[in-house]
Write an enzyme that holds these catalytic residues in place. Structure first.
Site, PDB file in Angstrom:
ATOM      1  N   CYS A 111     -32.460  24.964 -16.879  1.00  0.00           N
ATOM      2  CA  CYS A 111     -32.674  25.915 -15.776  1.00  0.00           C
ATOM      3  C   CYS A 111     -33.188  27.258 -16.283  1.00  0.00           C
ATOM      4  O   CYS A 111     -33.651  28.077 -15.488  1.00  0.00           O
ATOM      5  CB  CYS A 111     -31.390  26.110 -14.976  1.00  0.00           C
ATOM      6  SG  CYS A 111     -30.073  26.872 -15.937  1.00  0.00           S
ATOM      7  N   ASP A 125     -31.450  29.696 -17.513  1.00  0.00           N
ATOM      8  CA  ASP A 125     -30.517  30.806 -17.339  1.00  0.00           C
ATOM      9  C   ASP A 125     -29.904  31.220 -18.677  1.00  0.00           C
ATOM     10  O   ASP A 125     -29.690  30.387 -19.558  1.00  0.00           O
ATOM     11  CB  ASP A 125     -29.399  30.415 -16.355  1.00  0.00           C
ATOM     12  CG  ASP A 125     -29.942  30.267 -14.939  1.00  0.00           C
ATOM     13  OD1 ASP A 125     -31.123  30.586 -14.742  1.00  0.00           O
ATOM     14  OD2 ASP A 125     -29.188  29.838 -14.052  1.00  0.00           O
ATOM     15  N   CYS A 159     -23.173  25.555 -14.881  1.00  0.00           N
ATOM     16  CA  CYS A 159     -23.188  27.026 -14.893  1.00  0.00           C
ATOM     17  C   CYS A 159     -21.891  27.560 -15.496  1.00  0.00           C
ATOM     18  O   CYS A 159     -21.899  28.550 -16.224  1.00  0.00           O
ATOM     19  CB  CYS A 159     -23.369  27.568 -13.477  1.00  0.00           C
ATOM     20  SG  CYS A 159     -24.634  26.700 -12.535  1.00  0.00           S
ATOM     21  N   CYS A 219     -28.294  32.040 -12.122  1.00  0.00           N
ATOM     22  CA  CYS A 219     -27.986  31.729 -10.729  1.00  0.00           C
ATOM     23  C   CYS A 219     -26.660  32.344 -10.296  1.00  0.00           C
ATOM     24  O   CYS A 219     -25.890  32.842 -11.120  1.00  0.00           O
ATOM     25  CB  CYS A 219     -27.935  30.218 -10.573  1.00  0.00           C
ATOM     26  SG  CYS A 219     -26.470  29.522 -11.327  1.00  0.00           S
TER      27      CYS A 219
HETATM   28 FE1  FES Z   1     -28.485  27.281 -14.578  1.00  0.00          FE
HETATM   29 FE2  FES Z   1     -26.660  27.909 -12.856  1.00  0.00          FE
HETATM   30  S1  FES Z   1     -28.519  26.873 -12.469  1.00  0.00           S
HETATM   31  S2  FES Z   1     -26.673  28.338 -14.967  1.00  0.00           S
END
Ligand code: FES
Length: 124
Positions: A35, A37, A104, A60
């Protein structure tokens, strides 16, 4: 049922312990390749107790809520307890996360462990 619990929404909207710590004793940064992040944790440690913790999360809402809750869970705790914090415990403290958002909370566990490891390395 709402997708996100009230606790998730609360920690997402009003995250605790956001920011950085100058001269932190341990810093850990992790990311999720899928993702994209990124989460960074800063620890201030005195006598093996986490006296302060801050985080910066570029990610997110679930990642922000997980970081916020995780920082609250480790503040004032000894490192041996901090190292036992699991993503499952963070997700449970948030009254659950949707299954596809559990990764996450893994970031929060990993960032804290990386910060503690960095602290031990700095002390060598
Ligand atoms: Fe990647 Fe939440 S979608 S940490």
């Amino acid at each position: 049922m709402a997708l996100y619990s009230e606790k998730v929404m609360d920690h997402f909207r009003h995250p605790r312990n956001v920011g950085s710590i100058e001269n932190a004793d341990g810093v850990g940064e992790v990311g999720n390749a899928k993702c994209g992040d990124i989460m960074k944790m800063y620890l201030k440690i005195d006598d093996d107790i986490v006296t302060d913790v801050k985080f910066e999360t570029f990610g997110c809402g679930s990642a922000i809520a997980s970081s916020s809750m995780a920082t609250e869970m480790i503040k004032g705790k000894p490192l041996n307890e901090v190292l036992q914090l699991t993503n499952k415990a963070v997700a449970e403290a948030l009254d659950g996360l949707p299954v596809h958002k559990l990764h996450c909370s893994v970031l929060a566990e990993e960032a804290i462990k990386a910060a503690v490891q960095n602290y031990y390395e700095n002390r060598k």
